[in-house]
Design an enzyme around this catalytic site. Structure first.
Site, PDB file in Angstrom:
ATOM      1  N   GLY A 153      41.055  57.175  28.355  1.00  0.00           N
ATOM      2  CA  GLY A 153      40.601  58.489  27.902  1.00  0.00           C
ATOM      3  C   GLY A 153      39.676  59.141  28.910  1.00  0.00           C
ATOM      4  N   GLU A 154      38.821  60.040  28.413  1.00  0.00           N
ATOM      5  CA  GLU A 154      37.830  60.739  29.237  1.00  0.00           C
ATOM      6  C   GLU A 154      38.467  61.551  30.369  1.00  0.00           C
ATOM      7  OE1 GLU A 154      34.976  57.883  30.632  1.00  0.00           O
ATOM      8  OE2 GLU A 154      34.866  56.897  28.691  1.00  0.00           O
ATOM      9  N   GLY A 155      39.734  61.956  30.185  1.00  0.00           N
ATOM     10  CA  GLY A 155      40.398  62.748  31.210  1.00  0.00           C
ATOM     11  C   GLY A 155      40.949  61.937  32.360  1.00  0.00           C
TER      12      GLY A 155
END
Length: 374
Positions: free
Chosen positions: A322-324
């Site tokens: 996640g987190e881009g």
């Protein structure tokens, strides 16, 4: 403040210019590398040209990683490998440059912006630029209560719209979009299941930090219970986000819609951004034309949402953090497509061959007779 009318986005959002895309395709056919030899890079370059309304396409020079952050009350059911309220530490890692996404963003020279919408911590925990759009502390436990009030959901939507305007006005030419949350994949799965008309088991994944079978069953049960609460409000997307979304998801939805209004292309990361994109598509059917799906994270909810929006992931690396992170991995691919479309030389125009005179043609009546003729 008057109520936000999401229906306005249907008229505000236009598709990327089809004529410009055809011009980009024609230019590609004139370049020295044969069309099709670059695979999907050709399609990406043409998509970006249409989004920029420019032929040749402009190279991507000012991308920005934008992360919406929040904690979700449903995490208290142990549906995540991370502790409830643990998004605070994830945000701290990003800001300190210690998270995987922060490391990669630094290597790619992409500035990072974190927007705290509903972290479960004191408002002054992080700098003012992180928390100035914050709506509340944590979102409600969606299996038994609303994530937000309707007023809070509209405030979060407006915050996302404001962040999109700030990015467009600052010169950002491509957004890499992600989330920093605990419990966010559970809320995202509920949105996907509700909008696609599927059961909880079809969209329940293991999350970024993989959960065991018992946690998966708890997560599936929470999604099933939240789905019962979501179905009666499917006709009102703001109410849907208030009921089973969260402040970070509502803000991300508003952000995606306004980016489409401002003609600012976006790379979507994982299941959370895909779920918000699906809600935004329900609001404005043209909006997905401004988005790219970065990667296949392996989350079943993400696959379901992308299929419904007809978005094909660029990469399949199995990245679940996640987190881009997955969207950052796709960024160099998009930049490469833009550079090739902009800078590959075109084939030189070949002069037309001169026509040979027809041997059986009659001589020109005005021509001098041959000296050897009688």
């Amino acid at each position: 403040m008057s109520r936000l009318n999401l229906d306005d986005f249907t008229d505000l959002i236009e598709r990327p210019d089809g004529g410009v895309r055809r011009d980009a395709e024609a230019r590609r056919e004139r370049q020295m590398v044969p069309p099709g030899a670059l695979g999907r890079l050709d399609e990406l370059g043409e998509w970006l040209a249409a989004a920029q309304n420019a032929v040749p396409v402009r190279t991507v020079e000012r991308p920005r990683l934008v992360l919406f952050a929040g904690d979700h009350g449903v995490a208290a059911l142990d549906v995540s490998a991370r502790p409830a309220g643990g998004a605070r530490q994830l945000v701290a890692d990003v800001l300190e440059g210690a998270s995987p996404a922060a490391v990669l963003a630094r290597r790619l020279q992409v500035p990072v912006r974190v927007v705290d919408m509903s972290l479960d911590c004191d408002p002054d925990t992080f700098p003012e630029e992180v928390g100035r759009h914050r709506v509340r502390r944590g979102s409600g436990r969606i299996d038994i209560e609303d994530a937000l009030t309707l007023e809070e959901a509209e405030t979060a939507l407006r915050a996302g719209i404001a962040v999109a305007d700030e990015e467009a006005d600052s010169g950002t030419d491509l957004v890499v979009l992600g989330d920093v949350s605990v419990g966010g994949t559970t809320a995202a799965a509920v949105l996907v299941a509700a909008l696609c008309g599927t059961d909880a088991s079809v969209v329940t994944g293991r999350g970024g930090a993989a959960i065991d079978d018992l946690a998966w069953m708890r997560k599936c049960a929470a999604i099933r219970d939240a789905l019962r609460r979501a179905r009666p409000v499917l006709g009102d997307q703001a109410q849907l986000l208030a009921t089973v979304g969260g402040a970070d998801l509502a803000a991300m939805t508003g952000f995606l819609l306004q980016c489409a209004v401002r003609k600012l292309p976006v790379i979507l990361d994982g299941v959370v951004s895909a779920a918000c994109a699906l809600v935004a598509q329900r609001v404005a059917f043209r909006a997905p034309d401004w988005w790219l799906a970065a990667h296949d994270s392996g989350e079943p909810g993400q696959a379901k949402a992308l299929d419904r929006m007809a978005l094909e992931p660029l990469l399949k690396q199995g990245v679940k953090v996640g987190e881009g992170m997955g969207a950052l991995l796709a960024l160099p691919l998009v930049q490469a497509a833009a550079a090739l479309a902009a800078e590959l030389p075109e084939e030189p125009e070949r002069p037309e061959p001169e026509k040979e005179p027809d041997a059986g043609a009659e001589p020109d009546a005005g021509a001098e007779p041959d000296a050897g003729a009688e």
